[in-house]
Design a protein around this motif. Structure first.
Motif, mmCIF file in Angstrom:
data_model
loop_
_atom_site.group_PDB
_atom_site.id
_atom_site.type_symbol
_atom_site.label_atom_id
_atom_site.label_comp_id
_atom_site.label_asym_id
_atom_site.label_seq_id
_atom_site.Cartn_x
_atom_site.Cartn_y
_atom_site.Cartn_z
ATOM 1 N N SER A 160 0.840 -1.190 0.000
ATOM 2 C CA SER A 160 0.000 0.000 0.000
ATOM 3 C C SER A 160 0.880 1.246 0.000
ATOM 4 C CB SER A 160 -0.934 0.002 1.211
ATOM 5 O OG SER A 160 -0.184 -0.041 2.409
ATOM 6 N N VAL A 161 0.240 2.374 -0.196
ATOM 7 C CA VAL A 161 0.945 3.657 -0.175
ATOM 8 C C VAL A 161 0.374 4.475 0.974
ATOM 9 C CG1 VAL A 161 1.463 5.764 -1.463
ATOM 10 C CG2 VAL A 161 1.277 3.580 -2.670
ATOM 11 N N GLU A 162 1.272 4.993 1.808
ATOM 12 C CA GLU A 162 0.882 5.893 2.888
ATOM 13 C C GLU A 162 1.745 7.134 2.775
ATOM 14 O OE1 GLU A 162 0.959 4.025 6.713
ATOM 15 O OE2 GLU A 162 -0.436 2.453 6.100
ATOM 16 N N GLY A 163 1.100 8.251 2.473
ATOM 17 C CA GLY A 163 1.865 9.476 2.247
ATOM 18 C C GLY A 163 2.753 9.303 1.035
ATOM 19 N N ASP A 164 4.058 9.441 1.234
ATOM 20 C CA ASP A 164 4.987 9.267 0.115
ATOM 21 C C ASP A 164 5.839 8.008 0.302
ATOM 22 O OD1 ASP A 164 6.516 10.106 2.234
ATOM 23 O OD2 ASP A 164 7.574 11.672 1.140
ATOM 24 N N GLU A 165 5.278 7.026 1.042
ATOM 25 C CA GLU A 165 6.005 5.784 1.306
ATOM 26 C C GLU A 165 5.250 4.561 0.794
ATOM 27 O OE1 GLU A 165 8.708 6.015 5.218
ATOM 28 O OE2 GLU A 165 6.573 5.731 5.598
ATOM 29 N N LEU A 166 6.019 3.602 0.299
ATOM 30 C CA LEU A 166 5.474 2.300 -0.042
ATOM 31 C C LEU A 166 5.570 1.441 1.216
ATOM 32 C CD1 LEU A 166 4.469 0.960 -2.703
ATOM 33 C CD2 LEU A 166 6.690 -0.164 -2.794
ATOM 34 N N LYS A 167 4.474 0.812 1.603
ATOM 35 C CA LYS A 167 4.440 -0.017 2.808
ATOM 36 C C LYS A 167 4.083 -1.444 2.416
ATOM 37 C CE LYS A 167 4.788 3.317 5.935
ATOM 38 N NZ LYS A 167 4.841 3.344 7.372
ATOM 39 N N VAL A 168 4.698 -2.388 3.099
ATOM 40 C CA VAL A 168 4.452 -3.803 2.832
ATOM 41 C C VAL A 168 4.041 -4.477 4.136
ATOM 42 C CG1 VAL A 168 5.449 -5.957 2.001
ATOM 43 C CG2 VAL A 168 6.196 -3.786 1.007
ATOM 44 N N GLU A 169 2.949 -5.214 4.063
ATOM 45 C CA GLU A 169 2.492 -5.994 5.211
ATOM 46 C C GLU A 169 2.589 -7.469 4.839
ATOM 47 O OE1 GLU A 169 -1.110 -6.090 8.453
ATOM 48 O OE2 GLU A 169 -1.361 -4.930 6.638
ATOM 49 N N MET A 170 3.453 -8.191 5.534
ATOM 50 C CA MET A 170 3.652 -9.611 5.265
ATOM 51 C C MET A 170 2.589 -10.425 5.983
ATOM 52 S SD MET A 170 7.812 -9.798 5.475
ATOM 53 C CE MET A 170 7.916 -9.045 7.101
ATOM 54 N N SER A 171 2.229 -11.553 5.396
ATOM 55 C CA SER A 171 1.192 -12.402 5.999
ATOM 56 C C SER A 171 1.636 -12.982 7.332
ATOM 57 C CB SER A 171 0.807 -13.526 5.036
ATOM 58 O OG SER A 171 1.941 -14.307 4.711
ATOM 59 N N THR A 172 2.924 -12.974 7.621
ATOM 60 C CA THR A 172 3.430 -13.516 8.878
ATOM 61 C C THR A 172 3.312 -12.518 10.022
ATOM 62 O OG1 THR A 172 5.656 -12.816 8.250
ATOM 63 C CG2 THR A 172 5.046 -15.092 7.775
ATOM 64 N N GLY A 173 2.837 -11.310 9.736
ATOM 65 C CA GLY A 173 2.639 -10.311 10.782
ATOM 66 C C GLY A 173 3.721 -9.257 10.788
ATOM 67 N N GLY A 174 3.693 -8.442 11.828
ATOM 68 C CA GLY A 174 4.676 -7.378 11.957
ATOM 69 C C GLY A 174 4.172 -6.017 11.526
ATOM 70 N N GLY A 175 2.960 -5.960 11.011
ATOM 71 C CA GLY A 175 2.413 -4.674 10.584
ATOM 72 C C GLY A 175 3.017 -4.190 9.278
#
Length: 69
Positions: free
Chosen positions: A24-39
């Motif tokens: 996903s994109v939040e602000g000007d950052e690409l964010k990755v959420e792995m299925s194993t957790g960690g946010g």
């Protein structure tokens, strides 16, 4: 990097044995959420298609198919 460029990569990806990752994109950052957790974790751009991803110690490279998807 322009938000429009980052937005091209938003979606859910099957990363084989690593499960599904949600990008996903939040602000000007690409964010990755792995299925194993960690946010949601940031991925840092090296180029328009390649990102450093510290949680795995690796790189993410986005490629397109012949249709540009």
């Amino acid at each position: 990097m322009p938000r429009a460029t980052l937005a091209r990569y938003a979606g859910v990806y099957d990363v084989g044995p690593l499960g599904e990752w949600t990008v996903s994109v939040e602000g000007d950052e690409l964010k990755v959420e792995m299925s194993t957790g960690g946010g949601k974790q940031p991925a840092f751009a090296e180029s328009d298609t390649r990102f450093n991803f510290p949680p795995t110690g690796g790189k993410l490279t986005f490629v397109t198919d012949p249709k540009g998807v």
